[in-house]
Design a protein around this motif. Structure first.
Motif, mmCIF file in Angstrom:
data_model
loop_
_atom_site.group_PDB
_atom_site.id
_atom_site.type_symbol
_atom_site.label_atom_id
_atom_site.label_comp_id
_atom_site.label_asym_id
_atom_site.label_seq_id
_atom_site.Cartn_x
_atom_site.Cartn_y
_atom_site.Cartn_z
ATOM 1 N N HIS A 12 0.826 -1.203 0.000
ATOM 2 C CA HIS A 12 0.000 0.000 0.000
ATOM 3 C C HIS A 12 0.858 1.250 0.000
ATOM 4 C CE1 HIS A 12 -3.534 -2.492 1.596
ATOM 5 N NE2 HIS A 12 -3.787 -2.133 0.354
ATOM 6 N N MET A 13 1.870 1.243 0.838
ATOM 7 C CA MET A 13 2.711 2.423 0.937
ATOM 8 C C MET A 13 3.494 2.668 -0.350
ATOM 9 S SD MET A 13 4.051 2.130 4.850
ATOM 10 C CE MET A 13 4.770 3.779 4.836
ATOM 11 N N ALA A 14 3.879 1.581 -1.010
ATOM 12 C CA ALA A 14 4.673 1.736 -2.230
ATOM 13 C C ALA A 14 3.786 1.870 -3.460
ATOM 14 C CB ALA A 14 5.615 0.548 -2.388
ATOM 15 N N GLY A 15 2.480 1.678 -3.276
ATOM 16 C CA GLY A 15 1.579 1.792 -4.404
ATOM 17 C C GLY A 15 1.735 0.660 -5.404
ATOM 18 N N VAL A 16 2.071 -0.519 -4.895
ATOM 19 C CA VAL A 16 2.164 -1.690 -5.775
ATOM 20 C C VAL A 16 1.353 -2.823 -5.149
ATOM 21 C CG1 VAL A 16 4.444 -1.072 -6.633
ATOM 22 C CG2 VAL A 16 4.227 -2.519 -4.601
ATOM 23 N N MET A 69 12.507 -10.161 -11.876
ATOM 24 C CA MET A 69 11.389 -9.614 -12.651
ATOM 25 C C MET A 69 10.701 -8.465 -11.928
ATOM 26 S SD MET A 69 9.384 -13.256 -12.957
ATOM 27 C CE MET A 69 8.285 -13.195 -11.556
ATOM 28 N N VAL A 70 11.523 -7.601 -11.324
ATOM 29 C CA VAL A 70 10.957 -6.411 -10.691
ATOM 30 C C VAL A 70 11.763 -5.212 -11.154
ATOM 31 C CG1 VAL A 70 10.621 -5.184 -8.511
ATOM 32 C CG2 VAL A 70 10.093 -7.618 -8.647
ATOM 33 N N ASN A 71 11.073 -4.192 -11.541
ATOM 34 C CA ASN A 71 11.716 -2.953 -11.974
ATOM 35 C C ASN A 71 12.650 -2.438 -10.887
ATOM 36 O OD1 ASN A 71 11.812 0.107 -11.907
ATOM 37 N ND2 ASN A 71 11.062 -0.275 -13.986
ATOM 38 N N ALA A 72 13.840 -2.019 -11.307
ATOM 39 C CA ALA A 72 14.870 -1.622 -10.345
ATOM 40 C C ALA A 72 14.393 -0.515 -9.415
ATOM 41 C CB ALA A 72 16.130 -1.187 -11.087
ATOM 42 N N GLU A 73 13.711 0.469 -9.993
ATOM 43 C CA GLU A 73 13.252 1.582 -9.153
ATOM 44 C C GLU A 73 12.187 1.147 -8.170
ATOM 45 O OE1 GLU A 73 12.103 5.359 -10.736
ATOM 46 O OE2 GLU A 73 13.701 5.228 -12.246
ATOM 47 N N THR A 74 11.273 0.334 -8.667
ATOM 48 C CA THR A 74 10.228 -0.180 -7.794
ATOM 49 C C THR A 74 10.872 -0.937 -6.628
ATOM 50 O OG1 THR A 74 8.984 -0.569 -9.832
ATOM 51 C CG2 THR A 74 8.073 -1.477 -7.783
ATOM 52 N N ARG A 75 11.804 -1.782 -6.965
ATOM 53 C CA ARG A 75 12.480 -2.568 -5.942
ATOM 54 C C ARG A 75 13.100 -1.666 -4.892
ATOM 55 N NH1 ARG A 75 14.829 -7.042 -7.173
ATOM 56 N NH2 ARG A 75 15.456 -6.323 -9.237
ATOM 57 N N LYS A 76 13.798 -0.641 -5.385
ATOM 58 C CA LYS A 76 14.486 0.266 -4.480
ATOM 59 C C LYS A 76 13.481 0.908 -3.512
ATOM 60 C CE LYS A 76 17.496 4.147 -4.662
ATOM 61 N NZ LYS A 76 17.855 5.301 -5.507
ATOM 62 N N ARG A 77 12.378 1.367 -4.077
ATOM 63 C CA ARG A 77 11.369 2.026 -3.246
ATOM 64 C C ARG A 77 10.861 1.048 -2.174
ATOM 65 N NH1 ARG A 77 8.206 3.389 -7.124
ATOM 66 N NH2 ARG A 77 6.272 2.283 -6.724
ATOM 67 N N ILE A 78 10.562 -0.146 -2.614
ATOM 68 C CA ILE A 78 10.042 -1.161 -1.687
ATOM 69 C C ILE A 78 11.034 -1.478 -0.584
ATOM 70 C CG2 ILE A 78 9.407 -3.591 -1.525
ATOM 71 C CD1 ILE A 78 8.162 -3.291 -4.333
ATOM 72 N N LEU A 79 12.296 -1.691 -0.976
ATOM 73 C CA LEU A 79 13.312 -2.029 0.013
ATOM 74 C C LEU A 79 13.474 -0.922 1.042
ATOM 75 C CD1 LEU A 79 13.830 -4.540 -1.502
ATOM 76 C CD2 LEU A 79 16.245 -3.950 -1.739
ATOM 77 N N GLU A 80 13.402 0.303 0.569
ATOM 78 C CA GLU A 80 13.567 1.436 1.476
ATOM 79 C C GLU A 80 12.439 1.470 2.507
ATOM 80 O OE1 GLU A 80 15.796 3.263 2.242
ATOM 81 O OE2 GLU A 80 14.751 4.772 3.455
ATOM 82 N N ILE A 81 11.215 1.271 2.016
ATOM 83 C CA ILE A 81 10.078 1.268 2.942
ATOM 84 C C ILE A 81 10.197 0.122 3.937
ATOM 85 C CG2 ILE A 81 7.569 1.013 3.096
ATOM 86 C CD1 ILE A 81 7.378 2.322 0.352
ATOM 87 N N ALA A 82 10.595 -1.022 3.427
ATOM 88 C CA ALA A 82 10.742 -2.192 4.299
ATOM 89 C C ALA A 82 11.763 -1.912 5.396
ATOM 90 C CB ALA A 82 11.155 -3.409 3.485
ATOM 91 N N ARG A 83 12.842 -1.272 5.017
ATOM 92 C CA ARG A 83 13.893 -0.958 5.977
ATOM 93 C C ARG A 83 13.357 -0.017 7.056
ATOM 94 N NH1 ARG A 83 17.224 2.245 7.359
ATOM 95 N NH2 ARG A 83 16.593 3.877 5.893
#
Lengths: 356, 356
Positions: free
Chosen positions: B25-29, B43-57
DNA sequence: CTGAAAGCGCTTACAG
DNA sequence: CTGAAAGCGCTTACAG
C-alpha cells in the motif's frame, strides 16, 4: 459418510504428510473438530476424540507448526543468542556457557518450548530478528564482551518491544531484564576465604570497570572484603583480563614481570585462573604454598586441573530456569524483574594452605 | 493510487508488525510485487524494488517465516538432537559435543539455516518429530550411547523418510547416513606412538564391542597396531568404560586392583583418560614414566590437565560442516554417502618418555 | 514487468 | 457438541 465421497481428499494426499483434513475425512467429522480433538478441547465428544486420536496416531500425524504458529501468531520457540569473545576461531566457547546451554534447553523443554541457537560475532549486527520474523517469541542473550558496545543495541531492542532477557549483572539502570549471579557476594566470599588462609597481598585478574559489569561487581566484592579486614585495595595488584586462559596467563605474567609481589591470585573467572596457574607453574611458583589461586564460575575443568581450583560456583541450573521463566513472563506481558542468584564458595586445593 | 484508498490497511496495522501488504500500500504496488522485490526476483523494476526495500527498511519489516515456511513447505531450519549418556543430572555434556555444537551452528549459519537444539534422554522416546511438524527440514543426531538401543529407531526414521544424518562410526550396513572420525586409524596411530615410546603392555579403557561402534573401531585400530609389531592384544588388558571421567577412573582402578601390570593406558576418550590420570595419581604412579596415558578427542581440557594429554584430535570443524552439508544434500534429494574424517595425533607430555 | 487469484494447514469466533 | 466460514502472511503459477 456419503458413499461417493469416500476419502477422495485422503487418496490424494496419502503420499505426502497427512493433514488434519485427511483425518477429518477418515473420521467422518469436520476439520475443525479434528483440530479441537487434537488440542484436547473439552468441547469434543469423548468417543469422537478417541477415534480421531487413533487415526492420527496411525498416520503418524503431527500438527504443522508453521500453520499453527501463523494462525496463533506465536511460535512456541525461544531463541538463544550466544555472543562470542574475540576468538572468532573454531569452537572455543567459554565452558561456562556450555552449562548454561544445557540448563536453558532443559528449561525450555520443561515449558514445552523449542530452542533456536545462534552464535553471534560481537562486532557484527545482531541477528536478533528471530522475533521480528515470528520464528521465536522471545530471545535470550548470553555472552561476555564489552558491555558498552552492546548497551545501545539493548536499548534498541527495548524500544522495538522485543521480548528478551540477558545473562549478566542485574544492575539498576540497565535496559531490559537481566538475570545474573550475585557477583559482588562471590567476590566478597572468595576474597574473605583467601584472607582466612593467611593471604595478605591478593592480585585480582580481570577487568574491573563498567565495560565488564560482572567482573566489576566481583572486584567490588573483592575490594570490600579487603576493607572489611582493614586492608586497602591496591590498583597495582589489579590487571585487566578477559575470560580466556591466554588472557589470564598474560595478565599473571604481566604482574610478575612488573615486579609485583603477591601471595594470592583472585581471578575473575576460572579460565583466567587456569591461565594464571600455568604462568605460576612456568615461573616455578608453588600453588597454593607460594601463591594461592582462586577462580569464578566452577566450570567442569576447575575440579580437574592440578591443583584443583577453589572457585565460586554459579548456579547454572537455576540460571537457565530463571532466564526461561522470566522471558516467558515477558511474553505473557507479566511484570518481570531482574535478579541476582546466590552463589556458593567451593574450596579446593589451589587455596588450601598447609599451615595457617 | 485512489484517493479514498489511502493507506487504510496500513492505518489498521501500524500498531502491530508491518506486513508485505502494508508495504504494498505504501509503495503503491501489489503485495506479490513486494514479495518479489524482497526476495530479489529479477522480474521487478529496479526503481520499484528500491522504493520497496527502502520502505521495508524503515518499517523494520521482516518476512514472516511461519507464513513463508507454510507456503514453501520448508523451514530453512535444521534440528540438532543431543543424546545424553546415563547422567541425567545437570549439564554434564561431553565437552567434545560442545565443540561439535559450535561448528554445527556455524555451518548452519553459513548455509543460511537456523538451528533448533534439543536434548534427549536416551531411554525416552525420541522427540524426532521436528521434521514431521515442519519445524525443521532435517535432523542431526549427536551423542554416544548404546548403539544397539538406537539402531531400531534409526531404522524407523529411514522408513518414515525422515531426513537425518548422525555423528558416529560410518560403517557398512548402518541405517541412514553417518559422519564420523576415522576411529580405526586414530586407534592405530596412537597405539603405534605408545609402542614407539617403548611401551609394551598397553591397557585399553573403553567398550570394545558393537554396542559402542566408535570405541570398537578405536580398539580394532589399537589391536592392529599391536599385531603390526608382533604383539598380541590381551583381553585382560581391556576394560569397559563409557566416556565419563568417573568411568575412566573406575576402569583404571579395576585393572590395578585386579593386579594387571601395564606401562601405558590407551583410553578410548579424553574423559576416560583424565579419569585414569586421577587413578594413577592416587596410586602414586608417575605419568608418563611409570605409565604413559593417551586419550581420544582432544577436548579443550586435554591440553590443560597435568600432565598434558596425548590424544587423537577429531576435526570438529570439518565434522560440523560435513554433517550440515550432507543433511542439506539429503533434503535436496541428492545421493549422499557417509564418511570417516581423517584424524590427527597430538603428542603431549602424558606419553613422552624421557629415555627411550 | 505487474496484478488478481489461489492455497499452504491450521485455529478461532460464530451459528446452530 | 459440531460445522461452515474466515483469515493468519506469505509465494507461486497464471494471465496480461
Amino acid at each position: 459418510m456419503m458413499p461417493g465421497d469416500l476419502f477422495p481428499r485422503h487418496m490424494m494426499t496419502i503420499k505426502g504428510k497427512a493433514t488434519s483434513l485427511d483425518i477429518a475425512h477418515m473420521a467422518g467429522v469436520s476439520q475443525p473438530t479434528v483440530s479441537r480433538a487434537l488440542r484436547g478441547s473439552p468441547m469434543v465428544n469423548a468417543e469422537t476424540r478417541k477415534r480421531i486420536l487413533e487415526i492420527a496416531r496411525q498416520l503418524n500425524y503431527k500438527v504443522d507448526k508453521n500453520a499453527s504458529s501463523l494462525r496463533c501468531q506465536q511460535s512456541g520457540t525461544l531463541a538463544l543468542l550466544f555472543f562470542e569473545d574475540p576468538t572468532p576461531d573454531d569452537s572455543l566457547i567459554n565452558p561456562f556457557f556450555h552449562s548454561m546451554l544445557g540448563s536453558i534447553t532443559r528449561a525450555c523443554a520443561l515449558h514445552g518450548h523449542d530452542l533456536l541457537v545462534s552464535f553471534q560475532q560481537l562486532s557484527s549486527d545482531w541477528h536478533a530478528d528471530f522475533e521480528d520474523s515470528n520464528k521465536a517469541d522471545g530471545i535470550i542473550l548470553l555472552g561476555y564482551g564489552d558491555y558498552h558496545e552492546s548497551v545501545e543495541r539493548l536499548e534498541r531492542l527495548v524500544e522495538q518491544g522485543t521480548h528478551f532477557v540477558r545473562w549478566g549483572a542485574a544492575l539498576p539502570g540497565q535496559p531490559g531484564v537481566s538475570v545474573g549471579s550475585d557477583n559482588f557476594q562471590g567476590g566478597f566470599d572468595i576474597t574473605t576465604h583467601l584472607l582466612d588462609q593467611g593471604c595478605r597481598r591478593i592480585a585480582f585478574l580481570g577487568h574491573a570497570d563498567s565495560h565488564y559489569p560482572e567482573f566489576a561487581e566481583r572486584y567490588r566484592g573483592h575490594a570490600e572484603a579487603l576493607r572489611a579486614r582493614g586492608l586497602t585495595p591496591e590498583a597495582a595488584l589489579q590487571h585487566d583480563a578477559i575470560t580466556t586462559e591466554d588472557s589470564g596467563h598474560n595478565a599473571c605474567l604481566a604482574l610478575l614481570d612488573r615486579g609485583e609481589r603477591f601471595d594470592a591470585v583472585c581471578a575473575a573467572s576460572d579460565l583466567i585462573a587456569i591461565g594464571a596457574l600455568r604462568t605460576l607453574r612456568e615461573r616455578g611458583l608453588r600453588v597454593p604454598d607460594d601463591v594461592a589461586v582462586t577462580g569464578f564460575d566452577d566450570i567442569p575443568l576447575a575440579g580437574s586441573v592440578s591443583p584443583a581450583l577453589t572457585t565460586v560456583q554459579q548456579d547454572t541450573k537455576q540460571a537457565g530456569q530463571l532466564l526461561v521463566e522470566k522471558l516467558l513472563g515477558l511474553i505473557a506481558r507479566e511484570p518481570v524483574e531482574g535478579i541476582n542468584i546466590p552463589v556458593k564458595l567451593v574450596v579446593r586445593e589451589s587455596s588450601r594452605r598447609q599451615a595457617l
